[in-house]
Scaffold this active site. Structure first.
Site, short mmCIF file in Angstrom:
data_model
loop_
_atom_site.label_atom_id
_atom_site.label_comp_id
_atom_site.label_asym_id
_atom_site.label_seq_id
_atom_site.Cartn_x
_atom_site.Cartn_y
_atom_site.Cartn_z
N ASP A 56 0.80 -1.22 0.00
CA ASP A 56 0.00 0.00 0.00
C ASP A 56 0.83 1.27 0.00
OD1 ASP A 56 1.04 -0.18 2.51
OD2 ASP A 56 -0.79 0.39 3.55
N GLU A 57 2.11 1.19 -0.29
CA GLU A 57 2.89 2.43 -0.29
C GLU A 57 4.08 2.40 -1.24
OE1 GLU A 57 5.32 3.27 3.25
OE2 GLU A 57 4.42 1.48 4.11
#
Length: 362
Positions: free
Chosen positions: A109-110
């Site tokens: 997610d990053e």
DNA sequence: GTATGCTTTCGGC
DNA sequence: TTACGGCCGAAAGCATAC
């Protein structure tokens, strides 16, 4: 030359995907959980949406604990579906890749990214680009994210964390020191509880305190390598480049046993699907591994590992099974009962076809 | 002393 | 009252070779 480094973080990612697919969840506490299968509620919360966080539930706590906290509310407990989230992740990362010079994914997610070139070094242009990325992610995937733009990776990560969810924080070079100074040191990447405690003993609480220490002082406490790292991080002078990550360096699978056990046959039976899965994933990627590890987690949740390095890389499942069995025997022999057990392969080489191809091209 | 390789642990999400 | 996953990459720790 000042860089424009960005960091993008998808907001409460797994729970947001569940809300997206089922909008009736939007105003409820939503918990995406990993059920271990031992008893009905055994497992932990992986991600909680903001409504749940307001009620004191966050990632990492036992599901049973969260149940208690949320008794009397209409909370949604949802089983984690990693493959589903991976699909969303891949599409978001592709959007990002289209819009930046270089990007470095650091988790599902990053990601970090560098837009120095296409922003022509301008933070105004950089702000526009970050805005565009956010709106594309929202339009194409219906997901919000928080983005930070700053001169270094460490400051960009602090910036993306500064306002969330759905934040955009831009920190130009002239604002950098004021932005970082008041933050607690443990906000810096690589400073956990242990290092923070040691720093506190030396009177260092904020990033500003740390920036004012010189390297020789820090050297005495942490050694030279860490001293330089700490000093540069706190001063906004970290020069780590944003770099595209290569292939995976390890593939692992961990399971929770039905009951604590030191019986090798009992453990191997439950581990077999995990072994098959690891082998399948390795084969799909055309990899050969040289290192095989068994991971054991004891009843106090402490972790122990044993590793075997092969003479030559292989992709052979019977070699994997044999080595696993051997390492598992050693582990239970020394440690007794295990609660969870895992298998990891690493030290990869390309398959023979691929390496002869790259040789040919060279 | 320094470089290298292997094993184990740590820490982030 | 307690309650407890599943990944990943990197650091740390140790041994060996020069």
């Amino acid at each position: 030359m000042t860089r424009l480094v960005g960091h993008l973080d998808l907001d409460y990612f797994y729970a947001q995907v569940e809300e997206l697919e089922n909008p009736s969840l939007r105003n409820l506490p939503v918990l995406v959980c990993v059920y271990s299968g031992r008893t009905g509620n055994s497992g932990v919360v992986s991600t909680a949406n903001y409504r749940a966080r307001e009620l004191g539930v966050r990632s990492g706590i036992p599901i049973a604990f969260a149940k208690k906290r949320l008794a009397g509310t209409e909370a949604a407990f949802i089983r984690m579906d990693r493959e589903k989230y991976a699909g969303y992740s891949e599409r978001v990362m592709e959007i990002l890749r289209e819009n930046v010079d270089v990007m470095e994914q650091t988790g599902i997610d990053e990601a970090f990214f560098d837009i120095t070139k296409r922003a022509g070094g301008s933070f105004e242009a950089g702000t526009e680009m970050a805005s565009l990325i956010k709106s594309q992610v929202l339009q194409r995937e219906r997901l919000t994210c928080s983005v930070g733009i700053a001169p270094t990776k460490i400051s960009a990560k602090l910036a993306s964390d500064f306002k969330k969810p759905d934040g955009l924080t831009v920190v130009g070079p002239s604002e950098l020191a004021n932005f970082m100074e008041p933050m607690p040191v443990e906000k810096l990447y690589g400073i956990g509880d242990k290092t923070a405690k040691a720093l506190q003993g030396a009177g260092v609480v904020t990033i500003g305190d740390l920036a004012r220490k010189d390297i020789p002082q820090l050297d005495d406490l942490f050694g030279q390598k860490m001293a330089v790292y700490l000093h540069n991080s706190a001063s906004g002078e970290d020069d780590e480049p944003v770099q595209e990550r290569g292939k995976a360096t390890q593939i692992s699978r961990i399971i929770t046993l039905k009951r604590n056990s030191r019986n090798q046959d009992e453990i191997m039976t439950q581990l077999a699907p995990a072994l098959d899965d690891v082998h399948k994933r390795v084969a799909e990627k055309g990899l050969f591994f040289r290192s095989i590890s068994v991971i054991g987690i004891l009843s106090d949740l402490s972790i122990r590992t044993r590793t075997k390095t092969l003479e030559a890389p292989t992709s052979d499942s019977s070699t994997l099974n044999r080595a696993t069995s051997e390492l598992l025997g050693a582990l239970v022999g020394e440690l007794g009962d295990l609660r969870r057990v895992g298998i990891k392969v690493a030290d990869f080489e390309e398959s023979k076809e691929q390496s002869s191809l790259s040789e040919f091209l060279r």
